[in-house]
Design a protein around this motif. Structure first.
Motif, short mmCIF file in Angstrom:
data_model
loop_
_atom_site.label_atom_id
_atom_site.label_comp_id
_atom_site.label_asym_id
_atom_site.label_seq_id
_atom_site.Cartn_x
_atom_site.Cartn_y
_atom_site.Cartn_z
N SER A 56 -4.37 4.53 -3.53
CA SER A 56 -3.21 4.77 -4.39
C SER A 56 -3.15 6.21 -4.87
O SER A 56 -2.06 6.77 -5.03
CB SER A 56 -3.25 3.82 -5.60
N ARG A 59 -2.77 8.56 -1.47
CA ARG A 59 -1.74 8.10 -0.53
C ARG A 59 -0.78 9.21 -0.14
O ARG A 59 -0.28 9.95 -0.98
CB ARG A 59 -0.98 6.92 -1.13
N SER A 185 -1.97 -3.19 9.14
CA SER A 185 -0.98 -4.27 9.25
C SER A 185 -0.04 -4.25 8.06
O SER A 185 -0.24 -3.50 7.08
CB SER A 185 -1.71 -5.60 9.31
N SER A 186 0.97 -5.09 8.11
CA SER A 186 1.89 -5.19 6.97
C SER A 186 1.15 -5.71 5.75
O SER A 186 1.39 -5.26 4.62
CB SER A 186 3.07 -6.11 7.32
N ALA A 187 0.19 -6.63 5.98
CA ALA A 187 -0.60 -7.14 4.85
C ALA A 187 -1.50 -6.05 4.30
O ALA A 187 -1.64 -5.90 3.07
CB ALA A 187 -1.45 -8.33 5.30
N SER A 189 -0.92 -2.87 4.45
CA SER A 189 -0.05 -1.91 3.78
C SER A 189 0.35 -2.41 2.39
O SER A 189 0.36 -1.65 1.42
CB SER A 189 1.19 -1.66 4.63
N SER A 190 0.67 -3.70 2.30
CA SER A 190 1.03 -4.28 1.00
C SER A 190 -0.13 -4.22 0.02
O SER A 190 0.05 -3.98 -1.18
CB SER A 190 1.48 -5.74 1.18
N LEU A 191 -1.34 -4.41 0.54
CA LEU A 191 -2.53 -4.41 -0.31
C LEU A 191 -2.86 -3.02 -0.84
O LEU A 191 -3.21 -2.86 -2.01
CB LEU A 191 -3.73 -4.95 0.49
N THR A 192 -2.71 -2.00 0.02
CA THR A 192 -3.19 -0.66 -0.32
C THR A 192 -2.10 0.38 -0.55
O THR A 192 -2.37 1.43 -1.13
CB THR A 192 -4.09 -0.13 0.81
N GLY A 193 -0.89 0.12 -0.07
CA GLY A 193 0.17 1.12 -0.16
C GLY A 193 0.14 2.14 0.95
O GLY A 193 0.99 3.02 1.02
N ALA A 196 2.04 1.26 7.17
CA ALA A 196 1.71 0.36 8.27
C ALA A 196 1.75 1.13 9.58
O ALA A 196 2.52 2.08 9.74
CB ALA A 196 2.70 -0.81 8.30
#
Length: 463
Positions: A56, A59, A185-187, A189-193, A196
């Motif tokens: 975060s 990023r 992955s999309s998951a 990416s969602s977890l870490t920002g 993807a």
């Protein structure tokens, strides 16, 4: 830009590394495995939250690759839904049950789990390592990282898995360090920002990656890698049979990494800071105070423990020669000198085995510590070389990722190009002469100290 992350024992560090090998954004997270926020997950929960925090803060949209290294041998057992079934079996833990004639550093920990927590073992779908747990969170791919084929057996092999009577299906495939394990992955990416689709490169075990990040990829070069533990790593073109040193295949195929293990120098120093109420002091402040005490004053002397071949393990230690006028600075000087003497003993062992060491390339937090680097140079008689990027695991990871992206033909070429030495500490002739004499006294007294400590240990067993 490359996001390089290394998971240590007490902290997780990350940096954005430029194509030229400079770290211009950095963040460190201290790990708290006993935090109640991670019931049942222990260190793994702390790794996950630490990585998310680093991602975060660091990023960027122009990240071309992520590379992750971590401590080992550490094992994380996952269930079919990806749940952590047991707190990670850490590299420094005593959860080991090995079989004679096997080579893996990881299977003894899994065998301990099989013998002591059979229900957890049976419920485990896959065993991952420190770095592979995070790469799995990012990519969904399960794989562990080895330096190359010659090193694979120290991870695990089908033959050793069979000897332990384990199911091979629980063990993910082994990939070579520097390989692209998958993409975020999309998951993930969602977890870490993180974006993807960004490739995730396998870094593997931290000490291997640090060799690349210090440029210890040519015979005769030596890395002093320090953290909770410390290792003096010599790049050799031949194996060394001396059992007091450990010889493993090097990251560079055909070469060997010969190491002297100082298992708890970092934890010894942290113990000293804790008992003297300096946990919240800066390291420079602590060492400046220690420096006010004359080098090699001779009293007190600190002996970390009973281990033969070098005072490398902090267990059953003692201080002798304490006086009423002395305080924490005198004790601190004795503790630091005991660490320095252990490093010097390691250097001697290498020299006894035709592995001459004239300089030590340091990595980690010690690279930032001017006072300690000078003391270490004076005690060992070696020049201390500090790389531009002190956290060698991060630059080593960036070398691997740069090669994976095609910027270099291989990580060896990347290491030669990207590792730069920014500072050299030479031994002070006057201080070196003092320590040469004091070290010989220390060695002589240490043998008597170990006899005394063994007597105390026997007495404790009779109570």
């Amino acid at each position: 830009m490359i996001l390089a992350v290394d998971i240590g024992t007490s902290s997780i560090k990350g940096a954005i590394i430029s194509p030229e090998g400079y770290a211009f954004a950095y963040h460190k997270v201290h790990l708290f495995p006993e935090d109640r926020n991670y019931p049942g997950e222990g260190y793994a929960g702390s790794w996950k939250s630490g990585f998310i925090e680093i991602a975060s803060i660091l990023r960027r949209q122009d990240i071309s690759a992520v590379v992750i290294s971590g401590n080992g041998p550490t094992i994380v057992p996952l269930g079919k839904e990806g749940e952590i079934l047991h707190t990670p079996l850490m590299w420094m833990g005593r959860e080991n049950s090995s079989l004679e004639g096997t080579h893996s550093f990881y299977l003894p920990k899994i065998n301990w789990l099989k013998e002591n927590c059979p229900s957890v073992y049976e419920a485990t779908d896959v065993f991952l390592t420190t770095s592979s747990y995070i790469t799995w969170l990012l990519t969904g791919e399960k794989a562990v990282v080895s330096a190359h084929d010659e090193f694979d057996r120290y991870i695990w092999s089908g033959q050793d898995i069979e000897k332990y009577h384990m199911k091979e299906s629980r063990f993910p495939p082994i990939v070579t360090m520097g390989a692209v394990i998958g993409k975020i992955s999309s998951a993930g990416s969602s977890l870490t920002g993180l974006p993807a689709g960004v490739p995730v490169v396998g870094g593997g075990v931290d000490f291997m990656v640090s060799l690349i990040g210090t440029g210890v990829v040519r015979p005769g070069r030596t890395c002093d890698r320090a953290g909770t533990s410390e290792g003096i790593n010599f790049c050799s073109d031949k194996p060394v049979p001396d059992t007091r040193l450990r010889t493993l295949p090097h990251a560079v195929e055909g070469l060997y990494n010969v190491s002297g293990i100082l298992s708890s120098t970092g934890s010894l120093f942290e113990w000293y800071r804790r008992i003297t109420g300096q946990e919240n002091y800066g390291y420079a402040e602590t060492l400046s105070a220690i420096k006010s005490v004359a080098a090699g004053s001779g009293t007190p002397m600190f002996f970390p423990g009973l281990k033969d071949g070098g005072l490398w393990e902090f267990s059953n230690g003692m201080a002798v020669g304490l006086e009423a006028y002395q305080g924490r600075n005198e004790l601190g000087r004795a503790v630091m000198e005991s660490i320095g003497y252990a490093v010097r003993r390691a250097v001697e062992l290498f020299e006894e085995n035709d592995c001459p060491i004239g300089e030590l390339r340091v990595s980690g937090g010690q690279g930032k510590n001017v006072i300690w680097n000078q003391i270490k140079a004076d005690i060992t008689g070696c020049s201390i070389l500090v790389p531009e990027v002190e956290d060698a695991e991060l630059l080593g990871g960036a070398c691997l990722a740069s090669a994976a992206l095609g910027r270099f033909d291989n990580f060896l070429e990347a290491s030669d190009e990207l590792v730069r030495i920014k500072k050299i500490f030479y031994p002070d002739k006057k201080e070196e002469a003092v320590y040469r004499e004091e070290y010989e006294k220390y060695k002589a007294v240490s043998e008597e100290a170990k006899k005394f400590l063994r007597n105390i240990e026997e007495m404790k067993g009779s109570f």
